[in-house]
Write a protein that holds these residues in place. Sequence first.
Motif, mmCIF file in Angstrom:
data_model
loop_
_atom_site.group_PDB
_atom_site.id
_atom_site.type_symbol
_atom_site.label_atom_id
_atom_site.label_comp_id
_atom_site.label_asym_id
_atom_site.label_seq_id
_atom_site.Cartn_x
_atom_site.Cartn_y
_atom_site.Cartn_z
ATOM 1 N N LEU A 556 -6.952 1.705 -11.610
ATOM 2 C CA LEU A 556 -6.145 2.587 -12.448
ATOM 3 C C LEU A 556 -6.033 3.975 -11.831
ATOM 4 O O LEU A 556 -5.006 4.646 -11.990
ATOM 5 N N GLY A 557 -7.065 4.422 -11.115
ATOM 6 C CA GLY A 557 -6.966 5.692 -10.400
ATOM 7 C C GLY A 557 -5.892 5.647 -9.332
ATOM 8 O O GLY A 557 -5.110 6.603 -9.171
ATOM 9 N N CYS A 558 -5.826 4.539 -8.598
ATOM 10 C CA CYS A 558 -4.764 4.375 -7.597
ATOM 11 C C CYS A 558 -3.392 4.308 -8.261
ATOM 12 O O CYS A 558 -2.417 4.859 -7.737
ATOM 13 N N SER A 559 -3.309 3.642 -9.403
ATOM 14 C CA SER A 559 -2.030 3.557 -10.114
ATOM 15 C C SER A 559 -1.557 4.935 -10.558
ATOM 16 O O SER A 559 -0.364 5.249 -10.469
ATOM 17 N N ARG A 571 8.723 11.136 -1.729
ATOM 18 C CA ARG A 571 7.923 11.852 -0.737
ATOM 19 C C ARG A 571 6.651 11.076 -0.352
ATOM 20 O O ARG A 571 5.866 11.551 0.456
ATOM 21 N N ILE A 572 6.461 9.912 -0.955
ATOM 22 C CA ILE A 572 5.312 9.072 -0.586
ATOM 23 C C ILE A 572 5.590 8.429 0.771
ATOM 24 O O ILE A 572 6.686 7.895 0.999
ATOM 25 N N PRO A 573 4.637 8.464 1.719
ATOM 26 C CA PRO A 573 4.852 7.836 3.033
ATOM 27 C C PRO A 573 5.251 6.364 2.895
ATOM 28 O O PRO A 573 4.832 5.667 1.959
ATOM 29 N N LYS A 574 6.036 5.900 3.826
ATOM 30 C CA LYS A 574 6.581 4.543 3.743
ATOM 31 C C LYS A 574 5.487 3.479 3.710
ATOM 32 O O LYS A 574 5.634 2.443 3.056
ATOM 33 N N PHE A 575 4.388 3.730 4.440
ATOM 34 C CA PHE A 575 3.346 2.691 4.466
ATOM 35 C C PHE A 575 2.550 2.651 3.165
ATOM 36 O O PHE A 575 1.720 1.781 2.974
ATOM 37 N N TRP A 576 2.783 3.608 2.236
ATOM 38 C CA TRP A 576 2.154 3.582 0.920
ATOM 39 C C TRP A 576 3.151 3.304 -0.198
ATOM 40 O O TRP A 576 2.746 3.187 -1.357
ATOM 41 N N ILE A 577 4.440 3.227 0.143
ATOM 42 C CA ILE A 577 5.463 3.157 -0.908
ATOM 43 C C ILE A 577 5.326 1.898 -1.759
ATOM 44 O O ILE A 577 5.701 1.879 -2.938
ATOM 45 N N GLY A 578 4.752 0.830 -1.174
ATOM 46 C CA GLY A 578 4.574 -0.396 -1.948
ATOM 47 C C GLY A 578 3.664 -0.197 -3.148
ATOM 48 O O GLY A 578 3.888 -0.775 -4.217
ATOM 49 N N LEU A 579 2.639 0.653 -2.984
ATOM 50 C CA LEU A 579 1.732 0.920 -4.097
ATOM 51 C C LEU A 579 2.424 1.697 -5.208
ATOM 52 O O LEU A 579 2.013 1.612 -6.369
ATOM 53 N N HIS A 580 3.464 2.447 -4.854
ATOM 54 C CA HIS A 580 4.226 3.174 -5.880
ATOM 55 C C HIS A 580 4.953 2.196 -6.798
ATOM 56 O O HIS A 580 4.963 2.376 -8.026
ATOM 57 N N ILE A 582 4.219 -0.967 -7.393
ATOM 58 C CA ILE A 582 3.360 -1.870 -8.168
ATOM 59 C C ILE A 582 2.373 -1.091 -9.030
ATOM 60 O O ILE A 582 1.464 -1.685 -9.618
ATOM 61 N N SER A 583 2.544 0.223 -9.108
ATOM 62 C CA SER A 583 1.679 1.032 -9.966
ATOM 63 C C SER A 583 1.908 0.671 -11.430
ATOM 64 O O SER A 583 3.053 0.640 -11.904
ATOM 65 N N LEU A 584 0.825 0.388 -12.153
ATOM 66 C CA LEU A 584 0.944 0.042 -13.572
ATOM 67 C C LEU A 584 1.412 1.231 -14.406
ATOM 68 O O LEU A 584 2.067 1.049 -15.439
ATOM 69 N N ILE A 585 1.084 2.451 -13.969
ATOM 70 C CA ILE A 585 1.404 3.642 -14.759
ATOM 71 C C ILE A 585 2.797 4.168 -14.450
ATOM 72 O O ILE A 585 3.382 4.903 -15.252
ATOM 73 N N LYS A 586 3.361 3.812 -13.315
ATOM 74 C CA LYS A 586 4.673 4.320 -12.913
ATOM 75 C C LYS A 586 5.743 4.060 -13.965
ATOM 76 O O LYS A 586 6.494 4.975 -14.370
ATOM 77 N N TYR A 587 5.837 2.839 -14.435
ATOM 78 C CA TYR A 587 6.961 2.463 -15.302
ATOM 79 C C TYR A 587 6.849 3.060 -16.706
ATOM 80 O O TYR A 587 7.841 3.582 -17.228
ATOM 81 N N PRO A 588 5.688 3.035 -17.365
ATOM 82 C CA PRO A 588 5.616 3.735 -18.654
ATOM 83 C C PRO A 588 5.781 5.242 -18.500
ATOM 84 O O PRO A 588 6.358 5.900 -19.379
#
Length: 689
Positions: A556-559, A571-580, A582-588
């Motif tokens: 959840l901290g990563c999310s 502005r998130i680097p491309k090699f981390w954009i996948g985590l953006h 699939i973040s559980l908190i992003k959509y709410p």
Amino acid sequence: MSRVAAAASTFPSPTTLRELIMSSGAELAGNEFAGGDDVEAQPPVRRVSFVLTFTNLTYTVEARARWKDVIRRQKNRSGSTVILDDISGEARDGEILAVMGASGSGKSTLIDALAAAAAGSSIRLNGERLESRLKKAISAYVMQDDLLFPMLTVEETLRFAAELRLPRSLAAGKKKLRVEALIDQLGLRKAARTLIGDEGHRGVSGGERRRVSIGADIIHDPILLFLDEPTSGLDSTSAFMVVKVLQRIAMTGSIIVMSIHQPSHRIIKLLDRMIFLSRGKVVYGGTPANLPAFFADFGRPIPDGENWADFALDLIKELEDYPEGTKTLIQLNKSWQPLKGDFEVQPQLSLTEAIAATIIRGKLFSDAAAIAGAVAAASMVPKFANPFWIELSVLSKRSFTNFRRNPKLLTFRLAAITATGIILATVFHKLDKSPKGIRERLGFFAFAMSATFYTCADALPIFLQERYIFMRETAYNAYRRSSYVLAISFVFLPLLIILAAVFAVVTFWSLGLGGSFFFYFLIILASYWAGNSFVTFLSGVVPEVILGYIIVVTLLGCSLLFSGFFINGDRIPKFWIGLHYISLIKYPYEAVLKNEFQDSGECFVRGVQIFDGTPLAAAPEALKIEVLGRMGISGLNITAVTCVSDGEEILRRQAVSGLSKWGCLWVTVGWGFFFRILFYVWLAAGKRR
């Protein structure tokens, strides 16, 4: 029942079910009422309907390679370990077979092997192999630990077991009578309305708890009953009462096979057969009555007044310390087998006839026609006693009853959510429409959405506590795994609705939020749903609570980090954009932003407010207006009341685009279903593991 009978007719069978039951009933009646001098002159012979035999049973475990050997590319020198070595024996209906031995002798493994009784093994019932479905329908396995719901009464525990294990075709009145009869049989009448209890709630005694565990597994009155150390942890009196109950169960026509550690002399008198193990080998197999003569023949007679079992176990332990070990004792036991006459009695009925006769006598509360007629076609035995919707109803009711009687789970969680909402409502009270108000809104939304997920972590211990109850019940097909997954989802849903409603009501108007209150409530509810599903899935994967909490906090901290609050998604680097994505908190988080700012018609930055957060923020108002006027020379006509930034501009600066707020809502709901499906898949895979 007609479909079962029709299907059974396609398989070769010597007689039909009706003929079997009628002939078995007539034979039983004839034996019971036949008279005459010839009959009276013969010695009474106990009729044996079922005989469980196991011959040359061997169980070997392959040792795992050590990591040092793997690194050095060396083979594991330890090889395999023999847990059970060439074990043979038998158990009959109406009798108790006790397996004894020191710790590590293999007695629990033997019970496990007999309870598994896989098709194709050396285990037979009346000389016939047991197909998996038939075995589960006519047998039960009571584990060593008492796996019960603490907030149910004794009567409720047995009643829910009856509703799950007994078929729908059996009338509700008969199910109730079966529960009442079992309570009397187990000697639990005085404790029938007492809670099971746990460390925090006073309940039944240890002996009563053990008898309830046995009752929950034998509610369908099985022919085969296996128990792993049913007297473990009990005092002498409670242990004796448990074995006395098992003797009464055996007298109803069941085969009782159990492991036991150091039984008292009173318990030994209740046993019919004994097997002593030493390092996976049988050192004695026979009746308790023959035990003194056996050790006398070995040259070590049992002293007067000595507990026979204690003497045998002490002698076996003593012999194990010598190089030759118990070889001499093992050879003596083999030489005794043909002499002591324990294997002379054979079942007088085939397995099909014996099951039919058993049903005639009122035993085996199950789908009688399907079971008795399916020995020749074992695949016809119903896998589950009840349809899906009955399982769902019973499991939901049981979970809700257990949950309702533990108000701390609801009260503490509701209090925590209410307190969190009140703190947020007072800290962010009546946010204004200014640059500071924007930052405060963004901070509140990020904290609130992450808090909904974090507060779901308290559900982590729930399945961990129920895990072994679930494993015990599904091992013998008490219900479907899908029924369990849906049941716990339905039980938690009302709680999630209450929590979401309380949090939404406390914070929405106190903070002066805009947009739709109904949508705000829905996205909080969806967040609770996704968080609860995520934690439920983790509870099925992790082995203990502490590890589960660590994983929840980390993920959840990563999310939250990749949700778009701390750093915009563009502005998130491309090699981390996948985590953006699939973040559980992003959509709410994005959903509440769009509910607040999109199509709001509100202006959040006007004229001189553009200097907020700059060195000119402390300048006089007149100076700010003068600067704005000079900016107008370059074509920017900005006055003190000009709207510089509206809701759409804020969303663009936060890189919130793509999905609509309803799209974000459905993705959040989808996360919840995704984790529920993963939970089910993990449980289904666990069965194969």
